[in-house]
Design a protein around this motif. Structure first.
Motif, PDB file in Angstrom:
ATOM      1  N   UNK A 106     -10.999   2.074   1.209  1.00 14.38           N
ATOM      2  CA  UNK A 106     -11.441   2.444  -0.293  1.00 14.38           C
ATOM      3  C   UNK A 106     -12.220   1.559  -1.276  1.00 14.38           C
ATOM      4  N   UNK A 107     -11.084   0.391  -1.326  1.00 20.78           N
ATOM      5  CA  UNK A 107     -11.805  -0.536  -2.368  1.00 20.78           C
ATOM      6  C   UNK A 107     -12.190  -1.997  -2.018  1.00 20.78           C
ATOM      7  N   UNK A 108     -12.018  -2.168  -0.581  1.00 21.44           N
ATOM      8  CA  UNK A 108     -12.488  -3.431  -0.446  1.00 21.44           C
ATOM      9  C   UNK A 108     -11.231  -4.414  -0.385  1.00 21.44           C
ATOM     10  N   UNK A 109     -11.681  -5.726  -0.190  1.00 18.11           N
ATOM     11  CA  UNK A 109     -10.481  -6.734  -0.479  1.00 18.11           C
ATOM     12  C   UNK A 109      -9.726  -6.546  -1.776  1.00 18.11           C
ATOM     13  N   UNK A 110      -8.419  -6.657  -1.504  1.00 21.54           N
ATOM     14  CA  UNK A 110      -7.443  -6.502  -2.596  1.00 21.54           C
ATOM     15  C   UNK A 110      -6.337  -7.327  -2.836  1.00 21.54           C
ATOM     16  N   UNK A 111      -5.714  -8.056  -3.742  1.00 22.74           N
ATOM     17  CA  UNK A 111      -4.830  -8.839  -4.028  1.00 22.74           C
ATOM     18  C   UNK A 111      -3.506  -7.856  -3.597  1.00 22.74           C
ATOM     19  N   UNK A 112      -2.320  -8.580  -2.937  1.00 22.88           N
ATOM     20  CA  UNK A 112      -1.225  -7.975  -2.821  1.00 22.88           C
ATOM     21  C   UNK A 112      -0.777  -7.388  -3.901  1.00 22.88           C
ATOM     22  N   UNK A 113      -0.630  -8.169  -5.148  1.00 30.44           N
ATOM     23  CA  UNK A 113      -0.406  -7.292  -6.416  1.00 30.44           C
ATOM     24  C   UNK A 113      -1.079  -6.167  -6.669  1.00 30.44           C
ATOM     25  N   UNK A 114      -2.454  -5.830  -6.417  1.00 31.64           N
ATOM     26  CA  UNK A 114      -2.975  -4.889  -6.691  1.00 31.64           C
ATOM     27  C   UNK A 114      -2.849  -3.858  -5.579  1.00 31.64           C
ATOM     28  N   UNK A 115      -2.623  -4.201  -4.391  1.00 34.92           N
ATOM     29  CA  UNK A 115      -1.639  -3.173  -3.262  1.00 34.92           C
ATOM     30  C   UNK A 115      -0.419  -2.789  -3.582  1.00 34.92           C
ATOM     31  N   UNK A 116       0.270  -3.399  -4.099  1.00 33.03           N
ATOM     32  CA  UNK A 116       1.479  -2.967  -4.617  1.00 33.03           C
ATOM     33  C   UNK A 116       1.547  -1.999  -5.659  1.00 33.03           C
ATOM     34  N   UNK A 117       0.236  -2.140  -6.782  1.00 32.93           N
ATOM     35  CA  UNK A 117       0.320  -1.282  -7.758  1.00 32.93           C
ATOM     36  C   UNK A 117      -0.259  -0.011  -7.156  1.00 32.93           C
ATOM     37  N   UNK A 118      -1.135  -0.057  -6.079  1.00 40.45           N
ATOM     38  CA  UNK A 118      -1.759   1.218  -5.687  1.00 40.45           C
ATOM     39  C   UNK A 118      -0.880   1.965  -4.579  1.00 40.45           C
ATOM     40  N   UNK A 119       0.083   1.357  -4.148  1.00 42.27           N
ATOM     41  CA  UNK A 119       0.969   2.047  -3.025  1.00 42.27           C
ATOM     42  C   UNK A 119       2.329   2.253  -3.466  1.00 42.27           C
ATOM     43  N   UNK A 120       2.602   1.648  -4.519  1.00 38.80           N
ATOM     44  CA  UNK A 120       3.924   1.919  -5.381  1.00 38.80           C
ATOM     45  C   UNK A 120       5.205   1.228  -4.312  1.00 38.80           C
ATOM     46  N   UNK A 121       4.570   0.150  -4.002  1.00 37.51           N
ATOM     47  CA  UNK A 121       5.662  -0.591  -3.019  1.00 37.51           C
ATOM     48  C   UNK A 121       6.202  -1.620  -3.922  1.00 37.51           C
ATOM     49  N   UNK A 122       6.829  -2.682  -3.150  1.00 38.70           N
ATOM     50  CA  UNK A 122       7.223  -3.812  -3.862  1.00 38.70           C
ATOM     51  C   UNK A 122       7.081  -4.859  -3.430  1.00 38.70           C
ATOM     52  N   UNK A 123       7.277  -6.046  -3.935  1.00 39.77           N
ATOM     53  CA  UNK A 123       6.703  -7.642  -3.384  1.00 39.77           C
ATOM     54  C   UNK A 123       7.130  -7.705  -2.060  1.00 39.77           C
ATOM     55  N   UNK A 124       8.285  -7.712  -1.595  1.00 38.45           N
ATOM     56  CA  UNK A 124       8.834  -8.114  -0.536  1.00 38.45           C
ATOM     57  C   UNK A 124       8.388  -7.217   0.831  1.00 38.45           C
ATOM     58  N   UNK A 125       8.352  -5.797   0.502  1.00 35.08           N
ATOM     59  CA  UNK A 125       7.800  -4.949   1.607  1.00 35.08           C
ATOM     60  C   UNK A 125       6.245  -5.223   1.668  1.00 35.08           C
ATOM     61  N   UNK A 126       5.737  -5.543   0.641  1.00 35.96           N
ATOM     62  CA  UNK A 126       4.146  -5.656   0.754  1.00 35.96           C
ATOM     63  C   UNK A 126       3.916  -6.964   1.644  1.00 35.96           C
ATOM     64  N   UNK A 127       4.681  -7.984   1.338  1.00 34.79           N
ATOM     65  CA  UNK A 127       4.399  -9.196   2.268  1.00 34.79           C
ATOM     66  C   UNK A 127       4.725  -8.757   3.709  1.00 34.79           C
ATOM     67  N   UNK A 128       5.748  -8.026   4.056  1.00 30.85           N
ATOM     68  CA  UNK A 128       5.980  -7.656   5.526  1.00 30.85           C
ATOM     69  C   UNK A 128       5.075  -6.844   6.020  1.00 30.85           C
ATOM     70  N   UNK A 129       4.428  -6.139   5.112  1.00 27.28           N
ATOM     71  CA  UNK A 129       3.457  -4.966   5.687  1.00 27.28           C
ATOM     72  C   UNK A 129       2.322  -5.657   5.903  1.00 27.28           C
TER      73      UNK A 129
END
Length: 151
Positions: free
Chosen positions: A55-78
């Motif tokens: 939807x948005x093109x390249x995103x920082x992991x921080x922005x992905x966390x905000x958009x998905x409701x995840x947390x830092x460690x699970x986003x790194x794993x994902x």
């Protein structure tokens, strides 16, 4: 999972049930979606990241966390999982030299297209007992609920 009791209740008592009902709805949807995605070798968390990258093109992991409701460690794993499978890559961010942007690959786009068909089928099954107006209303109300400022 048993459906919620549909016995009429006094006005205002629905508010005390909203949390448990949302939790049950989320669990039902997540389990159904996870089962449907399993043949593609991804999970709902992977789909959520691919959806947002698509939807948005390249995103920082921080922005992905905000958009998905995840947390830092699970986003790194994902993101690690997606990179390992060739579905996404991390590249230096053009706007912040200290950060990386996650970008979907062509292979990721192809898998996302397949997973989107699965997502649509799952949504049709989960909402199939409702008429189209109720389905639209439910989505509208959930969007308003999610977008509301924190109290």
């Amino acid at each position: 999972m048993n459906p919620p009791d549909s016995t009429p209740r006094p006005p205002g008592t629905g508010r005390v049930r909203v949390g448990p009902l949302l939790r049950l709805a989320q669990r039902r949807a997540a389990h159904t979606f996870a089962d449907a995605l399993r043949p593609l070798g991804i999970e709902g968390r992977h789909y959520g990241v691919l959806l947002n990258l698509n939807l948005h093109g390249p995103l920082s992991q921080r922005r992905l966390i905000d958009l998905t409701g995840g947390d830092k460690s699970s986003m790194v794993r994902t993101v690690d999982d997606l990179e390992t499978r060739g579905l996404a890559v991390r590249r230096p961010s053009p706007s912040d030299r200290r950060a990386y942007a996650v970008e979907i690959t062509e292979q990721g786009r192809a898998l996302f297209a397949e997973a989107s068909v699965v997502a649509d089928n799952v949504a049709a099954r989960l909402l199939g007992h409702m008429d189209e107006g109720d389905q639209d209303l439910l989505c509208t109300l959930l969007e308003r609920f999610v977008a509301a400022p924190e109290a």
